[in-house]
Design an enzyme around this catalytic site. Structure first.
Site, mmCIF file in Angstrom:
data_model
loop_
_atom_site.group_PDB
_atom_site.id
_atom_site.type_symbol
_atom_site.label_atom_id
_atom_site.label_comp_id
_atom_site.label_asym_id
_atom_site.label_seq_id
_atom_site.Cartn_x
_atom_site.Cartn_y
_atom_site.Cartn_z
ATOM 1 N N SER A 172 0.832 -1.219 0.000
ATOM 2 C CA SER A 172 0.000 0.000 0.000
ATOM 3 C C SER A 172 0.860 1.259 0.000
ATOM 4 C CB SER A 172 -0.950 0.003 1.199
ATOM 5 O OG SER A 172 -0.228 0.006 2.412
ATOM 6 N N HIS A 173 2.170 1.119 0.229
ATOM 7 C CA HIS A 173 3.038 2.302 0.257
ATOM 8 C C HIS A 173 4.313 2.118 -0.568
ATOM 9 C CE1 HIS A 173 0.157 3.124 3.395
ATOM 10 N NE2 HIS A 173 0.430 4.398 3.173
ATOM 11 N N ASP A 207 -4.881 0.630 1.691
ATOM 12 C CA ASP A 207 -5.411 -0.732 1.522
ATOM 13 C C ASP A 207 -6.871 -0.710 1.082
ATOM 14 O OD1 ASP A 207 -3.185 -2.466 1.989
ATOM 15 O OD2 ASP A 207 -3.224 -1.823 4.076
HETATM 16 P P1 NDP Z 1 -1.062 -3.883 9.216
HETATM 17 O O1 NDP Z 1 -2.366 -3.966 9.929
HETATM 18 O O2 NDP Z 1 -0.887 -4.685 7.994
HETATM 19 O O3 NDP Z 1 0.115 -4.279 10.210
HETATM 20 C C1 NDP Z 1 0.310 -3.575 11.398
HETATM 21 C C2 NDP Z 1 1.453 -4.177 12.184
HETATM 22 O O4 NDP Z 1 1.038 -5.425 12.734
HETATM 23 C C3 NDP Z 1 2.701 -4.488 11.354
HETATM 24 O O5 NDP Z 1 3.831 -4.222 12.114
HETATM 25 C C4 NDP Z 1 2.560 -5.973 11.056
HETATM 26 O O6 NDP Z 1 3.805 -6.619 10.852
HETATM 27 C C5 NDP Z 1 1.897 -6.472 12.326
HETATM 28 N N1 NDP Z 1 1.086 -7.653 12.127
HETATM 29 C C6 NDP Z 1 0.168 -7.858 11.151
HETATM 30 N N2 NDP Z 1 -0.412 -9.044 11.321
HETATM 31 C C7 NDP Z 1 0.143 -9.612 12.424
HETATM 32 C C8 NDP Z 1 -0.036 -10.846 13.111
HETATM 33 N N3 NDP Z 1 -0.922 -11.749 12.699
HETATM 34 N N4 NDP Z 1 0.731 -11.084 14.184
HETATM 35 C C9 NDP Z 1 1.636 -10.188 14.636
HETATM 36 N N5 NDP Z 1 1.856 -8.998 14.019
HETATM 37 C C10 NDP Z 1 1.103 -8.720 12.935
HETATM 38 O O7 NDP Z 1 -0.706 -2.347 8.877
HETATM 39 P P2 NDP Z 1 -1.707 -1.138 8.678
HETATM 40 O O8 NDP Z 1 -2.690 -1.549 7.661
HETATM 41 O O9 NDP Z 1 -2.185 -0.641 9.966
HETATM 42 O O10 NDP Z 1 -0.720 -0.050 8.038
HETATM 43 C C11 NDP Z 1 -0.159 -0.276 6.760
HETATM 44 C C12 NDP Z 1 0.862 0.769 6.438
HETATM 45 O O11 NDP Z 1 0.225 2.003 6.144
HETATM 46 C C13 NDP Z 1 1.867 1.080 7.542
HETATM 47 O O12 NDP Z 1 3.161 0.951 7.002
HETATM 48 C C14 NDP Z 1 1.598 2.532 7.903
HETATM 49 O O13 NDP Z 1 2.728 3.282 8.289
HETATM 50 C C15 NDP Z 1 1.040 3.055 6.597
HETATM 51 N N6 NDP Z 1 0.262 4.264 6.809
HETATM 52 C C16 NDP Z 1 0.827 5.474 6.505
HETATM 53 C C17 NDP Z 1 0.147 6.644 6.743
HETATM 54 C C18 NDP Z 1 0.773 7.968 6.502
HETATM 55 O O14 NDP Z 1 0.149 8.971 6.802
HETATM 56 N N7 NDP Z 1 1.966 8.055 5.987
HETATM 57 C C19 NDP Z 1 -1.225 6.625 7.265
HETATM 58 C C20 NDP Z 1 -1.706 5.297 7.584
HETATM 59 C C21 NDP Z 1 -0.986 4.166 7.348
HETATM 60 P P3 NDP Z 1 4.389 -6.858 9.337
HETATM 61 O O15 NDP Z 1 4.897 -5.508 8.912
HETATM 62 O O16 NDP Z 1 5.450 -7.881 9.485
HETATM 63 O O17 NDP Z 1 3.217 -7.321 8.508
HETATM 64 O O1 PYC Z 2 -2.716 4.556 3.788
HETATM 65 O O2 PYC Z 2 -3.904 5.730 5.209
HETATM 66 C C1 PYC Z 2 -2.981 5.631 4.384
HETATM 67 C C2 PYC Z 2 -2.150 6.808 4.091
HETATM 68 C C3 PYC Z 2 -2.439 8.095 4.334
HETATM 69 C C4 PYC Z 2 -1.351 8.836 3.893
HETATM 70 C C5 PYC Z 2 -0.441 7.977 3.380
HETATM 71 N N1 PYC Z 2 -0.943 6.725 3.536
#
Ligand code: NDP
Ligand code: PYC
Length: 343
Positions: free
Chosen positions: A53-54, A194
């Protein structure tokens, strides 16, 4: 589980070649060489680790934001040394990651001297995964915590309208016998990226992630994107963490809250114009025990009670495979990237 490429022709590219291709794209689309270097490394690392997703999915948004003049790809961050343990950076309307790079050496020096250092970045655009901002500190034996706010699309718990961003929290800590412990998670039930990917692939979401334009629960990602909104993860608990992210990333830094900027005034703009905080701790100043040994013990105990998959494990596994076998992209995506580097 079927891979995202099962029905498509694929091509494989090395991490180094993908990084170079992305660097060329950023330069061709108006960033300085330094900004291109930092963003390309970040985006290629996300793709390498399976943070889809990034990764390259975000290139279109980066380029349309640059073309709109919404983000300044040539910005030169201003670093201010404001206290024994406090560094402030004005990203000057540019990206957050080059702003962090400009201040990083000073922050590490302060963390080693004072035991802790805070880096407060404002006037910055963060469009990436957060783990690349913290993992390198843990590789140097430090503990790091970062938060960044994004754009209004999350309804606070108990509220009727969106206000918060998807507001991720990332944490990294060294361990003695393995890769650092790293988690990186949106405080929304699902990252906005996502939701976009699910909409593109025609997949429904799990229940409890979002609402439609009338505030009704929906599993349809298109309904969430078309005037709907996301929910915090974990009800009022995730909502409180999201509020904390707003306070630290905006109120503390002087950056925008997620609701304080209006991308619609700049057609093509996609990057949130907010702030970011990174807190770096030198664990050697703590208990006097070897922190990395203690974190190893915690991991051992977690495995002992049955948790086999640590946060970060999936990424590290994917990284190992990508570095050995190359990064698999759809042929269409790679052709599009190659064309963008030639424009
Ligand atoms: P996920 O829900 O996929 O994962 C969150 C964390 O939980 C990760 O560290 C992941 O490890 C871990 N994890 C996932 N499944 C398990 C499991 N079954 N057991 C143990 N640990 C687990 O991520 P999000 O969807 O919340 O976020 C996705 C990305 O989006 C992130 O990188 C976030 O920084 C980015 N994002 C960026 C934003 C921005 O403003 N720049 C805004 C919002 C999100 P692993 O990495 O190994 O899968
Ligand atoms: O996936 O929520 C997100 C996000 C917001 C800004 C960058 N990624």
């Amino acid at each position: 589980m079927p891979s995202m490429h099962d029905s498509q022709t694929t091509r494989t590219i090395s991490f180094a070649d993908l990084t170079e291709l992305l660097r060329q794209i950023f330069v061709r689309h108006g960033t300085s060489p330094e900004v291109a270097r930092v963003l390309a490394a970040n985006c290629a690392a996300a793709e390498r680790d399976g943070s889809h997703s990034h990764g390259i999915f975000r290139i279109k948004g980066y380029l349309s934001s640059l073309a709109a003049g919404w983000v300044d790809g040539q910005a030169e961050p201003k670093v201010e040394d404001v206290g024994a343990a406090f560094v402030r950076v004005d990203a000057m309307g540019g990206f957050a990651q080059p702003a962090m790079q400009a201040a990083k050496a000073l922050v590490i020096e302060k963390a080693r001297n004072a035991g802790i250092a805070i880096l407060a970045i404002r006037n910055s655009h963060h469009f990436a995964a957060l783990w690349p901002d913290v993992e390198p500190f843990a590789q140097e034996g430090l503990v790091a915590l970062s938060v960044v706010n994004s754009m209004t699309c999350v309804v606070p718990h108990g509220a009727q309208k969106p206000l918060f961003g998807t507001n991720p929290i990332a944490f990294a800590a060294p361990r003695a016998d393995g890769q650092p412990i790293v988690f990186d998670m949106a405080t929304s039930a699902i990252a906005h990226g996502d939701v976009q990917i699910a909409a593109r692939e025609g997949r429904m979401l799990a229940p409890g992630m979002g609402v439609d334009r009338n505030g009704m629960p929906t599993k349809d990602p298109k309904a969430i994107l078309d005037g709907g909104a996301l929910l915090p993860f974990g009800g009022y608990k995730g909502s409180a963490l999201s509020m904390m992210v707003e306070l630290l990333s905006a109120a503390l830094t002087g950056g925008n809250f997620s609701f304080e900027f209006d991308m619609s005034t700049s057609p093509g703009a996609q990057t949130p114009w907010t702030g970011q905080v990174i807190i770096v701790i030198d664990p050697d100043k703590g208990s006097g025990q070897a922190f990395a040994e203690r974190s190893e013990e915690l991991v051992r105990q977690m495995h002992g009670v049955g948790q086999q998959r640590m946060p970060g494990d999936r990424r590290y596994r994917q990284r190992e495979q990508s570095l050995k076998e190359g990064i698999v992209l759809s042929a269409d995506d790679l052709e599009r990237l190659e064309a963008l580097a030639r424009v």
